[in-house]
Design an enzyme around this catalytic site. Structure first.
Site, PDB file in Angstrom:
ATOM      1  N   ASP A   1      -9.707  12.044 -54.033  1.00 38.52           N
ATOM      2  CA  ASP A   1      -9.941  13.395 -54.551  1.00 38.52           C
ATOM      3  C   ASP A   1      -9.502  14.500 -53.601  1.00 38.52           C
ATOM      4  O   ASP A   1      -9.530  15.661 -53.951  1.00 38.52           O
ATOM      5  CB  ASP A   1     -11.422  13.576 -54.899  1.00 38.52           C
ATOM      6  CG  ASP A   1     -12.316  13.556 -53.666  1.00 38.52           C
ATOM      7  OD1 ASP A   1     -11.836  13.183 -52.583  1.00 38.52           O
ATOM      8  OD2 ASP A   1     -13.504  13.919 -53.774  1.00 38.52           O
TER       9      ASP A   1
ATOM     10  N   TYR B   1      -6.381  16.298 -43.544  1.00 39.35           N
ATOM     11  CA  TYR B   1      -6.784  15.243 -42.610  1.00 39.35           C
ATOM     12  C   TYR B   1      -5.808  15.082 -41.446  1.00 39.35           C
ATOM     13  O   TYR B   1      -6.143  14.456 -40.440  1.00 39.35           O
ATOM     14  CB  TYR B   1      -6.918  13.897 -43.338  1.00 39.35           C
ATOM     15  CG  TYR B   1      -8.225  13.763 -44.077  1.00 39.35           C
ATOM     16  CD1 TYR B   1      -9.316  13.115 -43.500  1.00 39.35           C
ATOM     17  CD2 TYR B   1      -8.389  14.304 -45.345  1.00 39.35           C
ATOM     18  CE1 TYR B   1     -10.524  13.002 -44.170  1.00 39.35           C
ATOM     19  CE2 TYR B   1      -9.590  14.200 -46.025  1.00 39.35           C
ATOM     20  CZ  TYR B   1     -10.653  13.555 -45.433  1.00 39.35           C
ATOM     21  OH  TYR B   1     -11.851  13.447 -46.098  1.00 39.35           O
TER      22      TYR B   1
END
Length: 443
Positions: free
Chosen positions: A170, A266
């Site tokens: 997600d 990330y």
């Protein structure tokens, strides 16, 4: 119109009520006749199931509800397995985060040593679910959003190559929502994207509106100054804690490395690990934040509903950004050819990259599953980073399958986040000790 039977594997998860509410919100698009919960921890699941049973009775009494710890009951007569399991729960996530920090290394649930530790726990759990599904409902599809998705996806590719499992994340969905809002669009669904990478490790290369107008210059201008932060923060309870605010702002520095693309958030862990360590509180990590915040809230609210016997006025929230799961199920069920970012075997989608790598790329999804869209050749910078990271993921899966200490040591030493091989070894020995109940015994 056919109505579908679903099992949510990980019925005791704090995300389960939000998923149920989201499914109820989408019944017009995706009709359901049965929802089952499956978990191997009965007591934990009961908290959530008792509340969800009341919720379903009040809002969709025609849906049959079952909560069970028995695999045969759970996996018989289902069309879709929606899997979000966390082997070891938040207690082990806390260790994944705190053990690396002792060595001055980033502690994070999907990146670096923490992600490797979690991956070693998750592989067996996800393979077990695949096997149950294939035994009791061989025509079903598993939509897996259990983390760490990259390692789990590589494990299913290598160890269950014929299985009907689609791995999805997600995070790009959440970032695309932010991109859309940053330039005044209502929804990411107004955008069409090109993207390539590994899970939690990728880049957007092209974003257009439905008329084909290039939106990249506008979004880049925003990211250059603000990262993915928004002036008025979107109400999205899962992703607006202080640690997420820091993450969205940090994208500004990640973007600076390659202003031709837009990065996944990330990547900050790989490019600026020292900042993440400096920013971390080794006494109170993200796992503690979640346990004190969402976990506490969800369980106490579920218990309140069970006691009151009604879900009227509940503070449980629809997990709106999980609606991509319905899009994926619909695409398979109705052959909609929806375009979605999925984690799939490369097999030429990225031309100059390992054929067997599990890559995250746009796919067209129909009743026979995902068909990846070719993203062409990628630049040396991204290719070099991805080669290193995919090698880490493959070594972890080989270490699990072969019970190999050596390969796991190599995986940790190869991770960009781990500063050197000595620390890799010390970390590994600590992680083995902490994960005795969950990892295969390595030799």
């Amino acid at each position: 119109m056919k109505k579908f039977s679903i099992v949510i594997a990980g019925g005791g998860s704090t995300f389960t009520p939000g998923i149920v509410l989201m499914l109820l919100d989408n019944l017009d698009k995706f009709p359901i006749r049965q929802i089952k919960f499956y978990d191997n921890l009965e007591e934990r699941q009961n908290h959530v199931a008792s509340a969800c049973e009341i919720l379903l009775k009040e809002r969709a009494p025609e849906i049959n509800f079952v909560a069970t710890t028995d695999p045969e009951t759970a996996f018989t007569d289902v069309d879709f397995v929606m899997a979000h399991i966390r082997v070891g729960l938040y207690a082990m996530r806390e260790k994944d985060e705190k053990i690396p920090l002792k060595y001055g290394v980033v502690g994070q649930e999907t990146c670096g040593p923490g992600g490797i530790a979690y991956g070693m726990r998750s592989i067996g759990g996800v393979l077990e679910l695949v096997d149950y599904m294939e035994k009791y409902s061989p025509d079903a599809w598993m939509l897996n959003y259990s983390n760490p998705a990259a390692i789990v996806a590589e494990a299913t590719r290598k160890l269950r190559p014929e299985s009907k499992i689609i791995n999805i994340c997600d995070m790009p969905v959440g970032i695309e929502e932010r991109m859309a809002h940053s330039i005044g669009l209502n929804s990411r669904k107004e955008m069409e994207v090109r993207y390539y990478g590994l899970n939690h490790f990728g880049w957007w290369t092209d974003i257009r509106d439905k008329e084909g107008n290039d939106l990249m210059p506008q979004i880049k201008a925003h990211v250059k100054d603000h990262g993915y932060s928004l002036p008025e923060e979107i109400e999205e309870s899962q992703h607006t804690d202080a640690s997420w605010m820091h993450t969205f702002a940090k994208a500004k520095e990640v973007y600076a490395l390659d202003p031709d693309t837009l990065p996944n958030t990330y990547l900050k862990y790989y490019f600026y690990p020292q900042d993440e360590v400096a920013h971390a509180n080794p006494e109170f990590t993200r796992a503690n934040e979640v346990m004190a915040g969402r976990e506490k809230h969800v369980f106490s609210e579920c218990d309140r509903i069970a006691e009151a016997g009604t879900a009227e006025g509940t503070s449980l929230e629809v997990d709106e950004h999980a609606s991509y799961i319905v899009d994926l199920a619909r695409a398979i069920a109705y052959n909609t050819h929806e375009r979605m970012l999925l984690i799939v075997p490369n097999e030429g989608a990225i031309v100059n990259f390992d054929e067997t790598a599990m890559v995250e790329v746009p796919c067209v999804v129909g009743s026979n599953g995902p068909e990846p869209l070719t993203q062409g050749k990628i630049p040396r910078f991204q290719k070099g980073l991805m080669e290193q990271q995919v090698a880490v993921e493959k070594l972890v899966v080989e270490a699990w399958a072969e019970k190999s200490y050596q390969k796991l040591y190599q995986a940790l030493a190869l991770s960009r986040i781990v500063p050197n091989a000595r620390i890799a070894k010390e970390l590994l020995d600590d992680l083995i000790e902490a994960n005795k109940e969950f990892w295969p015994e390595l030799s």
